[in-house]
Design an enzyme around this catalytic site. Sequence first.
Site, PDB file in Angstrom:
ATOM      1  N   TYR A 190       3.100-100.999 -27.175  1.00 35.87           N
ATOM      2  CA  TYR A 190       4.287-100.168 -26.996  1.00 35.87           C
ATOM      3  C   TYR A 190       4.129 -99.240 -25.806  1.00 35.87           C
ATOM      4  CZ  TYR A 190       8.540 -97.811 -28.532  1.00 35.87           C
ATOM      5  OH  TYR A 190       9.805 -97.321 -28.621  1.00 35.87           O
ATOM      6  N   SER A 191       5.107 -99.278 -24.904  1.00 35.15           N
ATOM      7  CA  SER A 191       5.027 -98.464 -23.688  1.00 35.15           C
ATOM      8  C   SER A 191       6.388 -97.905 -23.329  1.00 35.15           C
ATOM      9  CB  SER A 191       4.489 -99.280 -22.517  1.00 35.15           C
ATOM     10  OG  SER A 191       4.515 -98.512 -21.337  1.00 35.15           O
ATOM     11  N   THR A 229      14.016 -98.021 -34.796  1.00 37.42           N
ATOM     12  CA  THR A 229      13.576 -96.752 -35.350  1.00 37.42           C
ATOM     13  C   THR A 229      13.222 -95.835 -34.198  1.00 37.42           C
ATOM     14  OG1 THR A 229      11.272 -97.470 -35.454  1.00 37.42           O
ATOM     15  CG2 THR A 229      12.628 -97.865 -37.403  1.00 37.42           C
ATOM     16  N   GLY A 230      13.093 -94.562 -34.491  1.00 39.72           N
ATOM     17  CA  GLY A 230      12.741 -93.628 -33.427  1.00 39.72           C
ATOM     18  C   GLY A 230      12.128 -92.359 -33.960  1.00 39.72           C
ATOM     19  N   ALA A 238      -0.806 -89.270 -22.512  1.00 33.31           N
ATOM     20  CA  ALA A 238      -1.522 -88.394 -21.580  1.00 33.31           C
ATOM     21  C   ALA A 238      -1.667 -86.992 -22.181  1.00 33.31           C
ATOM     22  CB  ALA A 238      -0.779 -88.314 -20.254  1.00 33.31           C
ATOM     23  N   SER A 248      13.752 -93.481 -29.995  1.00 35.78           N
ATOM     24  CA  SER A 248      13.631 -94.822 -29.434  1.00 35.78           C
ATOM     25  C   SER A 248      14.764 -95.772 -29.792  1.00 35.78           C
ATOM     26  CB  SER A 248      12.290 -95.432 -29.827  1.00 35.78           C
ATOM     27  OG  SER A 248      11.263 -94.863 -29.049  1.00 35.78           O
TER      28      SER A 248
END
Length: 393
Positions: free
Chosen positions: A181-182, A324-325, A145, A88
Amino acid sequence: MPLVNGRRLVAALLLTAGLLSPQPAHARARHAEPAGVRQALDAMVAAGAPGVLARIDDDHGTWIATSGTADLDTGTPVPRQARFRVASVTKSMVATLVLQLVQEGRISLDEPIGRRLPGLVAHDDQITVRELLNHTGGLADYPKAAEFDDPEQYGRRTYTPDRLIAEAERLPRPPKGGFAYSNTGYILLGLLVEKVTGHDLGDELARRIFRPARMTRSYLPVTSQDIRGPHATGYYLPDGADLADLRPITRLNPSFAWAAYGVVSDARDLNRFYQALFSGKLVGPESLAQMRTGVTTPQAPVFPHYGLGLESVGLTCGETWGATGSIPGYETFSFADAAGRRRMTLSINVQRNDPAVAPMLLAGIDALNRYFCGEPYSVSPQVKESAGRTDRP
């Protein structure tokens, strides 16, 4: 921050000396070694990271250190120039590109996404570009999902942006206006960039971000499974598994990540990116101020605010901005001071979503705090209360 795609569990446990690894980290410092940072890297390994790489760039030069191993089978050290999936942190780059288009008058932060991309999401006339950037548009997060439960499966498939958005549209939506968060929003932003410029997102990132910032080791793969150049083996921990069951997952088809968390880079290039962004080379001061105007997140006070593609970490000397990711194989921390003169990036070659990951993540925050603030990270009662809290898909 979201794990599986970038958000992490908030660490809320104090590290003790017993967590420190007996194995020393390896570094060839070009300036004085920051006090305690090496020990924080060892603590990350002791708490379950196979390996970790840290790079600091500032006016005194460069300091690089590694701890642990690049590969659990061979025991080889982490390459000092290792590339990795930055997850991210990609959002900071895409957001910067969007702000450039805003400065050029080609789009507006407050225009509805349906004006350029009609019909992709419901109520597209009520969701603005700004709300996509700061995760307040009320869109579901497609990695939640069932399609994305097992990275060994979805990492072999090819996804189009439309398919990712469609997966999100089948999920319940969070309330609009608050932070939720999306990744779906950033897939829409990637399509917006392509619509407005007429060029592929990867080409626009290369032209507008990577080249001006001298990020010569960075690229956006679409379906290519390999990481170019030196890199550590990436691992992930399946849900409910023990640390002994870490599984390698370096090669995967990254089409599921794309504009939301798909960039491959290295620590040098990430430090160069935030230097260029925060020094005003990529966007003007007004745009940068908007990028740092954040909404409160559920991870406060550890990660208190999310702006337009940037997030803050709450260190003992104040909020520091960057990103961050987390993606199957790798987790990343990358932050810089306000002017971009002091930069630090951490790369960990594992993605873990288990509750026991807290000490590992806290050790990473401790490393940042020791560099930027010159002291250990302190855990307040607020932080302890947030133990185990998560906003992940």
